[in-house]
Design a protein around this motif. Sequence first.
Motif, mmCIF file in Angstrom:
data_model
loop_
_atom_site.group_PDB
_atom_site.id
_atom_site.type_symbol
_atom_site.label_atom_id
_atom_site.label_comp_id
_atom_site.label_asym_id
_atom_site.label_seq_id
_atom_site.Cartn_x
_atom_site.Cartn_y
_atom_site.Cartn_z
ATOM 1 N N GLN A 114 143.173 -13.581 -9.904
ATOM 2 C CA GLN A 114 143.458 -15.014 -9.886
ATOM 3 C C GLN A 114 143.124 -15.602 -8.518
ATOM 4 N N VAL A 117 139.377 -15.889 -8.155
ATOM 5 C CA VAL A 117 138.854 -17.024 -8.934
ATOM 6 C C VAL A 117 139.132 -18.330 -8.201
ATOM 7 N N GLU A 118 140.325 -18.453 -7.652
ATOM 8 C CA GLU A 118 140.660 -19.669 -6.904
ATOM 9 C C GLU A 118 139.779 -19.817 -5.673
ATOM 10 N N LYS A 119 139.490 -18.727 -4.973
ATOM 11 C CA LYS A 119 138.610 -18.778 -3.805
ATOM 12 C C LYS A 119 137.203 -19.194 -4.211
ATOM 13 N N ASP A 121 136.374 -20.952 -6.855
ATOM 14 C CA ASP A 121 136.413 -22.369 -7.210
ATOM 15 C C ASP A 121 136.400 -23.237 -5.959
ATOM 16 N N ALA A 122 137.170 -22.839 -4.947
ATOM 17 C CA ALA A 122 137.221 -23.609 -3.703
ATOM 18 C C ALA A 122 135.854 -23.604 -3.020
ATOM 19 N N LEU A 124 132.914 -23.309 -4.510
ATOM 20 C CA LEU A 124 132.007 -24.149 -5.302
ATOM 21 C C LEU A 124 132.299 -25.632 -5.052
ATOM 22 N N ARG A 125 133.566 -25.983 -4.961
ATOM 23 C CA ARG A 125 133.912 -27.387 -4.681
ATOM 24 C C ARG A 125 133.467 -27.792 -3.270
#
Length: 128
Positions: A114, A117-119, A121-122, A124-125
């Motif tokens: 998890q 995945v959060e890293k 996503d960060a 990519l943003r």
Amino acid sequence: MAKLLEFGRKALFYVKVLSGYEERRIRNFRLELENRLKQAEARKAALRKLPEQVILGEVRQMVQQMQDLNKKLEETEASIEEYFKPLDKDAEFIMKTQIDGEEKTMMQMAEAMQREVEKADARLRGKA
């Protein structure tokens, strides 16, 4: 001293189980029962030639013997189950401990995934 004796008894039991001694005892008992049954069958076949009264008496005797054997077998099974009950409890405890450890590891892996995945996503943003 009592603890030492108990430890010795448990160690002897484990040795018996690991060496197959208990299994051989049970197997020998079963073979003995089968031999008795074969002998009874042979007597039954020989008595078929005798009058009906003798046959009925022998049948009653065989029924009584079978009931006695069944009772003895049930008692033996109960004593075996009672004998192995502490070992079953130990095995259950070990299995539960292993499953709990595996669940904990799985939860840690899920949490790590998890976070990854959060890293991602960060990142990519941040690039977008």
